[in-house]
Design a protein around this motif. Structure first.
Motif, short mmCIF file in Angstrom:
data_model
loop_
_atom_site.label_atom_id
_atom_site.label_comp_id
_atom_site.label_asym_id
_atom_site.label_seq_id
_atom_site.Cartn_x
_atom_site.Cartn_y
_atom_site.Cartn_z
N VAL A 118 0.92 -1.44 0.10
CA VAL A 118 0.25 0.07 -0.16
C VAL A 118 1.04 1.15 -0.10
O VAL A 118 1.46 1.88 0.90
N GLY A 119 0.79 2.10 -1.17
CA GLY A 119 1.98 3.30 -1.35
C GLY A 119 0.64 4.45 -0.86
O GLY A 119 -1.11 4.09 -0.73
N GLY A 120 1.47 5.43 -1.20
CA GLY A 120 -0.09 6.44 -1.45
C GLY A 120 0.03 6.94 -2.84
O GLY A 120 -1.56 7.60 -2.95
N SER A 121 0.04 5.95 -3.55
CA SER A 121 -0.86 6.63 -5.11
C SER A 121 -1.89 4.86 -5.40
O SER A 121 -2.60 5.43 -6.53
N ILE A 147 -4.57 4.34 -6.67
CA ILE A 147 -5.72 4.56 -5.19
C ILE A 147 -5.97 6.12 -5.61
O ILE A 147 -5.12 7.14 -5.11
N ASP A 148 -7.15 6.77 -6.16
CA ASP A 148 -7.32 7.84 -6.92
C ASP A 148 -7.94 8.94 -5.39
O ASP A 148 -7.97 7.81 -4.11
N ASN A 149 -8.70 9.51 -5.40
CA ASN A 149 -9.27 10.22 -4.84
C ASN A 149 -10.38 9.78 -3.94
O ASN A 149 -10.22 10.61 -2.46
N LYS A 150 -10.76 9.62 -4.77
CA LYS A 150 -12.35 9.20 -4.04
C LYS A 150 -12.62 7.71 -3.22
O LYS A 150 -12.45 7.61 -2.29
N VAL A 151 -10.82 6.91 -3.45
CA VAL A 151 -10.73 6.06 -2.60
C VAL A 151 -9.83 6.35 -1.22
O VAL A 151 -9.85 6.10 -0.28
N LYS A 152 -9.44 7.36 -1.56
CA LYS A 152 -8.64 7.81 -0.30
C LYS A 152 -9.60 8.54 0.65
O LYS A 152 -9.40 8.88 1.72
N LEU A 153 -10.97 8.86 -0.14
CA LEU A 153 -11.82 9.63 1.08
C LEU A 153 -12.71 8.69 1.27
O LEU A 153 -13.46 8.91 2.64
N LEU A 154 -12.27 6.69 1.26
CA LEU A 154 -13.32 6.13 2.03
C LEU A 154 -13.09 6.08 3.82
O LEU A 154 -11.43 6.27 4.31
N GLU A 155 -13.84 5.83 4.72
CA GLU A 155 -13.56 6.21 5.92
C GLU A 155 -13.06 4.96 6.68
O GLU A 155 -13.98 3.98 6.35
N GLY A 209 -2.76 10.80 7.13
CA GLY A 209 -2.36 11.96 6.26
C GLY A 209 -2.01 11.32 5.04
O GLY A 209 -2.91 10.86 4.50
N LYS A 210 -1.49 11.99 4.29
CA LYS A 210 -1.38 11.87 2.78
C LYS A 210 -2.91 12.25 2.14
O LYS A 210 -2.30 11.82 0.93
N GLY A 211 -3.83 12.87 2.77
CA GLY A 211 -5.05 12.29 2.03
C GLY A 211 -6.19 11.58 2.13
O GLY A 211 -7.27 11.55 1.66
N PHE A 212 -5.44 10.84 2.90
CA PHE A 212 -6.35 9.25 3.49
C PHE A 212 -7.64 9.87 4.55
O PHE A 212 -6.67 10.14 5.83
N HIS A 213 -8.14 9.48 4.60
CA HIS A 213 -9.40 8.83 5.43
C HIS A 213 -9.40 7.74 6.40
O HIS A 213 -10.55 7.67 7.01
N CYS A 214 -9.12 6.61 6.14
CA CYS A 214 -8.95 5.75 6.18
C CYS A 214 -9.32 5.52 8.05
O CYS A 214 -9.74 4.79 8.26
#
Length: 541
Positions: A118-121, A147-155, A209-214
């Motif tokens: 799992v990387g930043g993108s 891993i686009d912004n939609k995926v990063k926003l997954l909580e 961080g890095k925009g992830f909401h996980c």
């Protein structure tokens, strides 16, 4: 409007542009203008004024970048960095961090394992087959997902559910019962985010961080179990055997095939190193809370060095490095990284270009507007310019015109200047990297073979460590991964030459004491090796 009036307006516009250009240069290079104001009293004429030739300026840049790169000076810097590392081994919460990975592979481990990266993108899933050191590691199947912004926003658990979906799809594509049999499929995870690791196979989620909401709603929960729970929703029978970072995975991937591998290097956008190091040389507080029996069987441990943080106050900086550092969001935080990595090499060259335009007439004194933006000169351009050995440099001119809009095409003289600047910038980066590696290698020799080292006084370097006896155990391979170390033209070879010079000085009787070896696909292969080692250790305990 009359012709004389138009002429006056054009002249006023030109004067205004010159004033803006002069002010910009004064802001970017205040130290230069402080000295200049005492030397000359003539008015500054902006972009049309040339203080020196491009060749003179290139000579100055070459001198500033090359002056610290003699072997005695680099040995001295290596010793000073080694002292910094030694101090951080005892109590620093930021670097020289011991992992839970203590055993290196024997090369006899066999099996088929699930490797996750799992990387930043990017999220990669692979099924890896290990058949022993004499056989090549086989990637049975690998899939990669952006891993686009939609995926990063997954909580929270939604992100792990997304991961489990891709794991399920990849395993179905294999066409076998992997992950669906009675026995659980062992898997490992390379997690490019901070975690509070509690064992070789477990760790607690902290803010990503890095925009992830996980991490929203999962902070403090066990990372491996979160993924297993998501896999169980898809009837996947898996178990987490190992969690590692990218530098540890790189080390393990090469150690499986080359038993001399004791260190690893990541050098791309950023940089880091891992090293297999004696536990007893590390401050007790660095280990946090661990089971007492861990210290009974863990004699060495893989350390995440966070090498980028070393070198402050040791590695000489030019005025362009100083500008980069002072304008950075975190000044002085990663001194080595700011001078050697893909994120910053292009910016150093850009800052030199800005001054060359204003003071040496580069690009006929006109800087493309797009190049005024910080970090607008990508390191990939630096690499391309350096590699172009043609007489006309037409390919370089075409690339520059594609990336930045010039009023007129750069001249051959401009392009030769740029190529030379790129060469000296990357050469210094390779030398500073070699200095950092050498300091880490010398520290390892110091603690692993204390009876074979002695400090000799030197006129130019007061603390040159010389290895007296020859031992093949001191010769190490360093697993290398990352775009700069493996893909920037000639970079690894240049770094290797500096390492050869440094090791010959500090280890006279050794031949090829430090060897840089590419470690391709190290993230997923290293995770599989980590799993194999953990499984083998569990079976023998």
């Amino acid at each position: 409007m009359s012709a004389p009036l138009v002429k006056v307006l054009h002249r006023l516009q030109e004067l205004f542009q010159n004033m803006v250009s002069a002010l910009e240069t004064m802001i970017l290079f205040p130290s230069f203008f402080r000295g200049f104001s005492h030397r000359r009293r003539k008015p500054f004429l902006g972009a049309h004024w040339r203080r020196r030739s491009l060749d003179d300026f290139a000579d100055e840049v070459d001198t500033l970048f090359s002056a610290p790169l003699s072997t005695p000076k680099m040995i001295d810097m290596s010793n000073k960095i080694r002292a910094q590392i030694r101090d951080c081994l005892q109590n620093s919460p930021c670097c020289m961090l011991p992992s839970y990975t203590h055993a290196l592979p024997s090369g006899s481990e066999k099996g088929t394992y699930l490797a996750l990266d799992v990387g930043g993108s990017t999220f990669r899933v692979a099924l890896i087959e290990l058949s022993g050191r004499d056989q090549e590691m086989r990637i049975v199947r690998v899939s990669s997902s952006y891993i686009d912004n939609k995926v990063k926003l997954l909580e929270g658990t939604q992100f792990f559910d997304w991961m489990a979906g891709h794991i399920d799809t990849m395993l179905k594509d294999v066409g076998a019962d992997y992950g669906r049999g009675k026995e659980p499929l062992s898997m490992g995870l390379s997690w490019s985010f901070p975690i509070d690791q509690t064992s070789v196979s477990s760790g607690l989620v902290i803010h990503m961080g890095k925009g992830f909401h996980c991490s929203n709603g999962t902070v403090g929960q066990e990372l491996g179990q979160l993924l297993i729970d998501s896999c169980e929703k898809r009837n996947l029978n898996v178990e987490m055997a190992a969690i590692v970072n990218d530098s540890s995975a790189t080390l393990l991937s090469r150690a499986y095939v080359d038993p001399k591998t004791r260190m690893s290097l990541i050098l791309g956008t950023g940089t880091n190193m891992a090293i297999h190091f004696p536990v007893h040389e590390i401050g007790q507080s660095k280990f946090g809370v661990r089971p007492e029996d861990w210290f009974e069987y863990a004699k060495n441990v893989v350390i995440n060095t966070e090498m980028s943080m070393f070198g402050g106050g040791v590695l000489p900086m030019t005025r362009w490095d100083d500008i980069l550092n002072r304008t950075h969001l975190r000044p002085d935080y990663q001194p080595l990284e700011y001078m050697i990595t893909g994120r910053y090499l292009g910016e150093i060259v850009r800052l030199i270009i800005v001054e060359a335009v204003e003071t040496a007439g580069l690009f006929n004194g006109e800087l493309p507007h797009s190049m005024r933006e910080p970090y607008s000169f990508d390191t990939s351009i630096v690499a391309f310019l350096e590699e172009d050995s043609s007489i006309s440099l037409a390919s370089s001119a075409a690339l520059l015109q594609k990336e930045h809009t010039f009023p007129s095409s750069p001249s051959v003289e401009d392009l030769r200047f740029l190529r030379r600047i790129c060469q000296v910038t990357s050469r210094r980066a390779a030398a500073y990297l070699a200095t950092g590696i050498h300091s880490m290698w010398c520290l390892r020799n110091e603690v692993e073979f204390p009876s074979s080292t002695t400090d000799l006084l030197s006129k130019e370097s007061p603390e040159v460590t010389v290895i007296e006896s020859d031992s093949s155990a001191k010769n190490v391979s360093i697993a290398c991964d990352g775009t700069v170390i493996n893909k920037y033209p000639g970079f690894r070879d240049t770094c290797q030459r500096y390492l050869d010079q440094l090791s010959a000085q500090s280890h006279p009787s050794s031949v090829s004491a430090i060897r840089l070896v590419p470690a391709h696909e190290s993230a997923i292969l290293g995770v599989a090796v980590a799993v194999a080692v953990a499984v083998a250790e569990k079976e023998t305990r």
